[in-house]
Design a protein around this motif. Structure first.
Motif, PDB file in Angstrom:
ATOM      1  N   ARG A  28       0.706  -1.053  -0.044  1.00  0.00           N
ATOM      2  CA  ARG A  28      -0.003   0.154   0.011  1.00  0.00           C
ATOM      3  C   ARG A  28       0.769   1.146   0.002  1.00  0.00           C
ATOM      4  O   ARG A  28       0.635   2.275  -0.640  1.00  0.00           O
ATOM      5  CB  ARG A  28      -0.960   0.053   1.051  1.00  0.00           C
ATOM      6  CG  ARG A  28      -1.961  -1.012   1.201  1.00  0.00           C
ATOM      7  CD  ARG A  28      -2.828  -1.226   2.402  1.00  0.00           C
ATOM      8  NE  ARG A  28      -3.863  -2.208   2.189  1.00  0.00           N
ATOM      9  CZ  ARG A  28      -4.604  -2.571   3.117  1.00  0.00           C
ATOM     10  NH1 ARG A  28      -4.649  -2.339   4.504  1.00  0.00           N
ATOM     11  NH2 ARG A  28      -5.676  -3.664   2.894  1.00  0.00           N
ATOM     12  N   ILE A  29       1.997   1.309   0.754  1.00  0.00           N
ATOM     13  CA  ILE A  29       2.979   2.348   0.693  1.00  0.00           C
ATOM     14  C   ILE A  29       3.476   2.627  -0.561  1.00  0.00           C
ATOM     15  O   ILE A  29       3.485   3.700  -1.036  1.00  0.00           O
ATOM     16  CB  ILE A  29       3.885   2.233   1.670  1.00  0.00           C
ATOM     17  CG1 ILE A  29       3.609   2.153   3.256  1.00  0.00           C
ATOM     18  CG2 ILE A  29       4.928   3.198   1.379  1.00  0.00           C
ATOM     19  CD1 ILE A  29       3.041   3.747   3.688  1.00  0.00           C
ATOM     20  N   GLY A  30       3.873   1.495  -1.258  1.00  0.00           N
ATOM     21  CA  GLY A  30       4.259   1.685  -2.691  1.00  0.00           C
ATOM     22  C   GLY A  30       3.306   2.191  -3.691  1.00  0.00           C
ATOM     23  O   GLY A  30       3.873   2.997  -4.465  1.00  0.00           O
ATOM     24  N   THR A  31       1.916   1.769  -3.451  1.00  0.00           N
ATOM     25  CA  THR A  31       0.852   2.278  -4.294  1.00  0.00           C
ATOM     26  C   THR A  31       0.737   3.956  -4.063  1.00  0.00           C
ATOM     27  O   THR A  31       0.765   4.554  -4.988  1.00  0.00           O
ATOM     28  CB  THR A  31      -0.301   1.800  -4.010  1.00  0.00           C
ATOM     29  OG1 THR A  31      -0.244   0.125  -4.164  1.00  0.00           O
ATOM     30  CG2 THR A  31      -1.416   2.184  -4.810  1.00  0.00           C
ATOM     31  N   MET A  32       0.844   4.350  -2.788  1.00  0.00           N
ATOM     32  CA  MET A  32       0.833   5.700  -2.513  1.00  0.00           C
ATOM     33  C   MET A  32       2.051   6.559  -3.201  1.00  0.00           C
ATOM     34  O   MET A  32       1.859   7.570  -3.679  1.00  0.00           O
ATOM     35  CB  MET A  32       0.680   5.926  -0.871  1.00  0.00           C
ATOM     36  CG  MET A  32      -0.449   5.186  -0.367  1.00  0.00           C
ATOM     37  SD  MET A  32      -0.281   5.223   1.565  1.00  0.00           S
ATOM     38  CE  MET A  32      -0.200   6.971   2.029  1.00  0.00           C
ATOM     39  N   GLU A  33       3.230   5.793  -3.127  1.00  0.00           N
ATOM     40  CA  GLU A  33       4.380   6.433  -3.488  1.00  0.00           C
ATOM     41  C   GLU A  33       4.288   6.682  -5.057  1.00  0.00           C
ATOM     42  O   GLU A  33       4.728   7.879  -5.684  1.00  0.00           O
ATOM     43  CB  GLU A  33       5.565   5.688  -3.196  1.00  0.00           C
ATOM     44  CG  GLU A  33       5.748   5.792  -1.740  1.00  0.00           C
ATOM     45  CD  GLU A  33       7.138   4.987  -1.495  1.00  0.00           C
ATOM     46  OE1 GLU A  33       8.062   5.616  -0.668  1.00  0.00           O
ATOM     47  OE2 GLU A  33       7.436   3.929  -1.908  1.00  0.00           O
TER      48      GLU A  33
END
Length: 258
Positions: free
Chosen positions: A225-230
């Motif tokens: 999810r953090i990767g998607t946000m980034e």
């Protein structure tokens, strides 16, 4: 002296220099207790390198783990407890003692036979206690130990009556963490956070879930999810630090839906 022995001797010398009066202030301030998180961290980094089959990284991580051994031994030596020579002597003697099929006249033909003999010798060296939890090793990851001691206690009838009782206990432990946090007592905070984590492991046990696998799954989900946000931020030329909490929460919710 072989090259390996020379490099090990060099590492010991470097560590002693770092801990000396004209060495590094940070290294001098460390204690056996303060280094505990680093021992755990370096161990898991070794495991990660093995799982990724990154052999260059493994060589480096094994060096970092070796440093922790030498660091601990040097602190112990300065406190008059033991030195690195005793550490090496202990493991050398143990290896010889637990391999009688190599260093003595015993005959063991298979790896299964060797493992069984190892445990037999180990039991002779360190007889198990008679307490309910004495059979649960302490030298293992805390998450696994918590799971095993919880199962042992439950098997003896010391358990919560139902799943809802666990929920109430988790809430109680969180309130105690909050009170400890407000007190500013770091030791008390650590104690109460430990109780909260222990309860979370018991929730997993009663639910029939392996807590280690559950946490690894949560870690992977969080990373994804953090990767998607980034990536969403990078598409408009922004980074996390450019956003306030409301924006980040909105991005998080979109990542969850994705």
């Amino acid at each position: 002296m072989g090259e390996a022995a020379q490099e090990f001797s060099r590492l010991v010398g470097i560590m002693r220099k770092l801990r000396s009066d004209d060495g590094c202030p940070w290294d001098r301030e460390q204690t056996l207790s303060s280094l505990r998180p680093y021992v755990v961290e370096e161990t898991y980094e070794v495991l990660d390198a093995i799982e990724r089959e990154d052999w260059e990284a493994l060589a480096e991580e094994l060096g970092d783990l070796q440093l922790q051994v030498v660091f601990q031994a040097e602190i112990a030596s300065s406190e008059g407890l033991f030195d690195i020579e005793r550490v090496l002597r202990c493991i050398n003697d143990k290896l010889v003692r637990r391999h009688p099929h190599v260093f003595e006249s015993e005959s063991l033909r298979t790896a299964v036979d060797v493992s069984a003999r190892w445990e037999e010798i180990k039991a002779q060296e360190k007889p198990a206690g008679s307490g309910m939890l004495d059979g649960v090793p302490r030298n293992q990851p805390a998450l696994l130990e918590a799971s095993q001691v919880g199962k042992k206690a439950a098997g003896a009838g010391f358990d919560w009556e139902g799943f809802d009782d666990l929920g109430a206990k988790v809430e109680e432990e969180f309130l105690e963490v909050s009170e400890a946090w407000q007190s500013g007592d770091r030791d008390l905070v650590e104690d109460e956070v430990g109780d909260l984590l222990f309860m979370a492991v018991n929730v997993a046990r009663v639910a029939g879930v392996d807590p280690e696998l559950a946490l690894r799954r949560a870690n992977a989900k969080f990373r994804k999810r953090i990767g998607t946000m980034e990536r969403e931020l990078a598409a408009v030329g922004r980074v996390f630090e450019d956003c306030d909490m409301d924006e980040l929460e909105s991005l998080w919710q979109r990542a969850k839906q994705a």
